[in-house]
Write a protein that holds these residues in place. Structure first.
Motif, PDB file in Angstrom:
ATOM      1  N   GLU A 253       0.368  10.056  -8.244  1.00 56.22           N
ATOM      2  CA  GLU A 253       0.994  11.340  -8.580  1.00 56.22           C
ATOM      3  C   GLU A 253       0.019  12.262  -9.298  1.00 56.22           C
ATOM      4  O   GLU A 253       0.046  13.485  -9.097  1.00 56.22           O
ATOM      5  CB  GLU A 253       2.220  11.094  -9.459  1.00 56.22           C
ATOM      6  N   ASP A 254      -0.849  11.700 -10.128  1.00 56.83           N
ATOM      7  CA  ASP A 254      -1.786  12.512 -10.909  1.00 56.83           C
ATOM      8  C   ASP A 254      -2.899  13.105 -10.048  1.00 56.83           C
ATOM      9  O   ASP A 254      -3.531  14.084 -10.442  1.00 56.83           O
ATOM     10  CB  ASP A 254      -2.422  11.670 -12.027  1.00 56.83           C
ATOM     11  N   GLU A 255      -3.139  12.510  -8.874  1.00 56.14           N
ATOM     12  CA  GLU A 255      -4.305  12.901  -8.082  1.00 56.14           C
ATOM     13  C   GLU A 255      -3.992  13.735  -6.850  1.00 56.14           C
ATOM     14  O   GLU A 255      -4.902  14.248  -6.200  1.00 56.14           O
ATOM     15  CB  GLU A 255      -5.071  11.641  -7.650  1.00 56.14           C
ATOM     16  N   ILE A 256      -2.711  13.904  -6.524  1.00 55.06           N
ATOM     17  CA  ILE A 256      -2.358  14.560  -5.268  1.00 55.06           C
ATOM     18  C   ILE A 256      -2.844  16.007  -5.210  1.00 55.06           C
ATOM     19  O   ILE A 256      -3.257  16.499  -4.155  1.00 55.06           O
ATOM     20  CB  ILE A 256      -0.833  14.476  -5.001  1.00 55.06           C
ATOM     21  N   ALA A 257      -2.825  16.708  -6.317  1.00 55.91           N
ATOM     22  CA  ALA A 257      -3.236  18.115  -6.315  1.00 55.91           C
ATOM     23  C   ALA A 257      -4.751  18.272  -6.253  1.00 55.91           C
ATOM     24  O   ALA A 257      -5.257  19.360  -5.958  1.00 55.91           O
ATOM     25  CB  ALA A 257      -2.696  18.832  -7.554  1.00 55.91           C
TER      26      ALA A 257
ATOM     27  N   VAL B  60      -1.421  11.725   1.146  1.00 60.04           N
ATOM     28  CA  VAL B  60      -0.053  11.813   0.638  1.00 60.04           C
ATOM     29  C   VAL B  60       0.047  11.071  -0.689  1.00 60.04           C
ATOM     30  O   VAL B  60      -0.798  10.243  -1.018  1.00 60.04           O
ATOM     31  CB  VAL B  60       0.980  11.194   1.621  1.00 60.04           C
ATOM     32  N   CYS B  61       1.088  11.386  -1.443  1.00 61.46           N
ATOM     33  CA  CYS B  61       1.518  10.524  -2.540  1.00 61.46           C
ATOM     34  C   CYS B  61       2.903  10.041  -2.127  1.00 61.46           C
ATOM     35  O   CYS B  61       3.878  10.797  -2.208  1.00 61.46           O
ATOM     36  CB  CYS B  61       1.569  11.262  -3.874  1.00 61.46           C
ATOM     37  N   ALA B  62       2.977   8.809  -1.635  1.00 60.37           N
ATOM     38  CA  ALA B  62       4.233   8.286  -1.081  1.00 60.37           C
ATOM     39  C   ALA B  62       5.361   8.345  -2.101  1.00 60.37           C
ATOM     40  O   ALA B  62       6.509   8.638  -1.764  1.00 60.37           O
ATOM     41  CB  ALA B  62       4.027   6.859  -0.586  1.00 60.37           C
ATOM     42  N   LYS B  63       5.023   8.090  -3.362  1.00 58.20           N
ATOM     43  CA  LYS B  63       6.049   8.087  -4.404  1.00 58.20           C
ATOM     44  C   LYS B  63       6.664   9.471  -4.576  1.00 58.20           C
ATOM     45  O   LYS B  63       7.894   9.627  -4.676  1.00 58.20           O
ATOM     46  CB  LYS B  63       5.446   7.604  -5.727  1.00 58.20           C
ATOM     47  N   ILE B  64       5.805  10.502  -4.605  1.00 59.99           N
ATOM     48  CA  ILE B  64       6.294  11.877  -4.737  1.00 59.99           C
ATOM     49  C   ILE B  64       7.107  12.272  -3.506  1.00 59.99           C
ATOM     50  O   ILE B  64       8.164  12.909  -3.614  1.00 59.99           O
ATOM     51  CB  ILE B  64       5.115  12.863  -4.937  1.00 59.99           C
ATOM     52  N   GLU B  65       6.612  11.893  -2.314  1.00 61.82           N
ATOM     53  CA  GLU B  65       7.322  12.246  -1.087  1.00 61.82           C
ATOM     54  C   GLU B  65       8.710  11.622  -1.049  1.00 61.82           C
ATOM     55  O   GLU B  65       9.669  12.245  -0.594  1.00 61.82           O
ATOM     56  CB  GLU B  65       6.510  11.800   0.137  1.00 61.82           C
TER      57      GLU B  65
ATOM     58  N   VAL C 298       0.825  -1.212   0.000  1.00 60.72           N
ATOM     59  CA  VAL C 298       0.000   0.000   0.000  1.00 60.72           C
ATOM     60  C   VAL C 298       0.859   1.262   0.000  1.00 60.72           C
ATOM     61  O   VAL C 298       0.340   2.371  -0.103  1.00 60.72           O
ATOM     62  CB  VAL C 298      -0.965   0.034   1.206  1.00 60.72           C
ATOM     63  N   GLY C 299       2.191   1.100   0.128  1.00 58.11           N
ATOM     64  CA  GLY C 299       3.092   2.245   0.100  1.00 58.11           C
ATOM     65  C   GLY C 299       3.742   2.557   1.437  1.00 58.11           C
ATOM     66  O   GLY C 299       4.338   3.619   1.602  1.00 58.11           O
ATOM     67  N   LYS C 300       3.671   1.621   2.399  1.00 60.72           N
ATOM     68  CA  LYS C 300       4.228   1.877   3.734  1.00 60.72           C
ATOM     69  C   LYS C 300       5.725   2.147   3.690  1.00 60.72           C
ATOM     70  O   LYS C 300       6.203   3.141   4.222  1.00 60.72           O
ATOM     71  CB  LYS C 300       3.994   0.677   4.663  1.00 60.72           C
TER      72      LYS C 300
END
Length: 366
Positions: free
Chosen positions: A210-214, A239-244, A13-15
């Motif tokens: 990434e496309d939905e964070i904004a 959050v978007c874990a990938k962007i962070e 899930v991105g932990k």
């Protein structure tokens, strides 16, 4: 302040990606369950604009933020309370943390396997919460068997504890967490000694693409998580874990530009750290001198001598008084001298309950 927050969730899930961003510790992140078997512990600095402002005012030789611990715990699966998927080990790791950040997948990506085959954040939350409840129910049932026998023998402590355990078991049978049970202060003291998983405060972390964070408000999965969390009296951080994780490698000015491009004022990571800090019952006071401006963590409700002891035990042992000024007053007047002239600097004694944002100078003698 040896408290820690645990990051939990289903596998994939991105932990661990989020943990990498939080601590820059490089915890292994892989596209399969159980890649994180032993918990990873990392120290995270708490972002605080007040520290930056105090640094501007005082111009010290160094500035030191406060920090606390995050623990990345491997993915839980259905049946964990019965030992499925290394469940016993993971549940024991959760038992050792003080607050829980539950990461929930709120994005669709065919390249990243979902353990149940489909994205459904509420199902995911309910799987995890139920496993924690089942583990707690087992603990309560074991204790109740012993306490009930003692209560029949008129043991005073057992007679007090038995109705509390029955109240908890009734909640668990109705899929309710221990933290949702109304308990008096005395009852809560009894429950604390049991180290229940579901008594720990919970924060939900909605991980989006990434496309939905904004524009996360329009993500239907995020709204589902918010609706669920509202019933649980819990907060949701998006959050978007990938962007962070990508931003964790950037310098501060580059981060600001990146956030502007995304149309975001504050990173999800900073929001998460602040929310978790608050969830743990922490607050911050400051010391501000030419040698060092520093943020210090204390538990809400602590008095001045205890807070002095956060710096050094001698400060608490020999505490005399604390010169104290509220952060806002200090900033308004521009210097400690001006704040004193305006009557905003107070001398506080041993019974003073320290407030978040207090700027303090401790007087002590040992």
């Amino acid at each position: 302040m040896a408290l820690t927050a645990g990051i939990v969730g289903l596998p994939n899930v991105g932990k661990s990606t989020l943990f990498n961003a939080i601590t820059k510790a490089g915890a292994e992140a892989a596209n399969y369950p159980f890649c994180t078997i032993d918990p990873n512990v990392g120290i995270v600095e708490v972002p605080d604009e007040r520290l930056d402002k105090l640094t501007e005012l005082v111009t010290p030789k160094k500035t030191v933020p406060t920090a606390f611990e995050f623990t990345d715990i491997a993915g839980i699966v259905e049946g964990a309370s019965k030992g499925e998927g290394l469940g016993n080990k993971f549940l024991s790791h959760i038992r050792e943390v003080d607050a829980i950040c539950q990461v929930v997948r709120c994005f669709v990506d065919e390249n990243i396997t979902h353990v149940s085959g489909k994205v459904n954040p509420i199902d995911d939350i309910e799987v995890i919460n139920l496993e924690l409840i089942l583990a707690d129910m087992e603990s309560v049932d074991k204790r109740l068997a012993r306490v009930s026998k003692m209560a029949k023998q008129k043991d005073k402590e057992a007679m007090v504890e038995e109705p509390i355990l029955l109240k908890l078991r009734d909640a668990f049978e109705n899929a309710m967490a221990a933290r949702s049970v109304e308990l008096t202060v005395d009852e809560l003291d009894v429950v604390k000694g049991m180290h229940l998983l579901t008594i720990k405060p919970m924060l939900y972390v909605a991980n989006v693409s990434e496309d939905e964070i904004a524009d996360a408000d329009n993500n239907p999965y995020v709204q589902q998580v918010r609706d669920f969390a509202e019933k649980d009296n819990a907060e949701v951080i998006v959050v978007c874990a990938k962007i962070e994780e990508e931003m964790a490698e950037l310098e501060d000015d580059e981060k600001e530009m990146f956030l502007e491009e995304l149309g975001i004022k504050e990173s999800g990571l900073d929001q998460l750290i602040k929310a978790t800090y608050n969830l743990l019952g922490f607050a911050t006071y400051f010391t501000a001198g030419v040698q060092e401006v520093r943020a210090w963590t204390f538990r809400k409700g602590m008095k001045a001598p205890q807070c002095a002891g956060v710096i050094h035990t001698d400060f608490e042992r020999g505490f005399i008084r604390a010169e104290t000024v509220a952060y806002d007053d200090l900033v308004e007047h521009g210097s400690m001298t001006a704040a004193k002239e305006a009557g905003k600097v107070r001398l506080e004694g041993k019974e003073y309950v320290v407030k978040d944002g207090d700027v303090m100078l401790f007087r002590f003698n040992v």
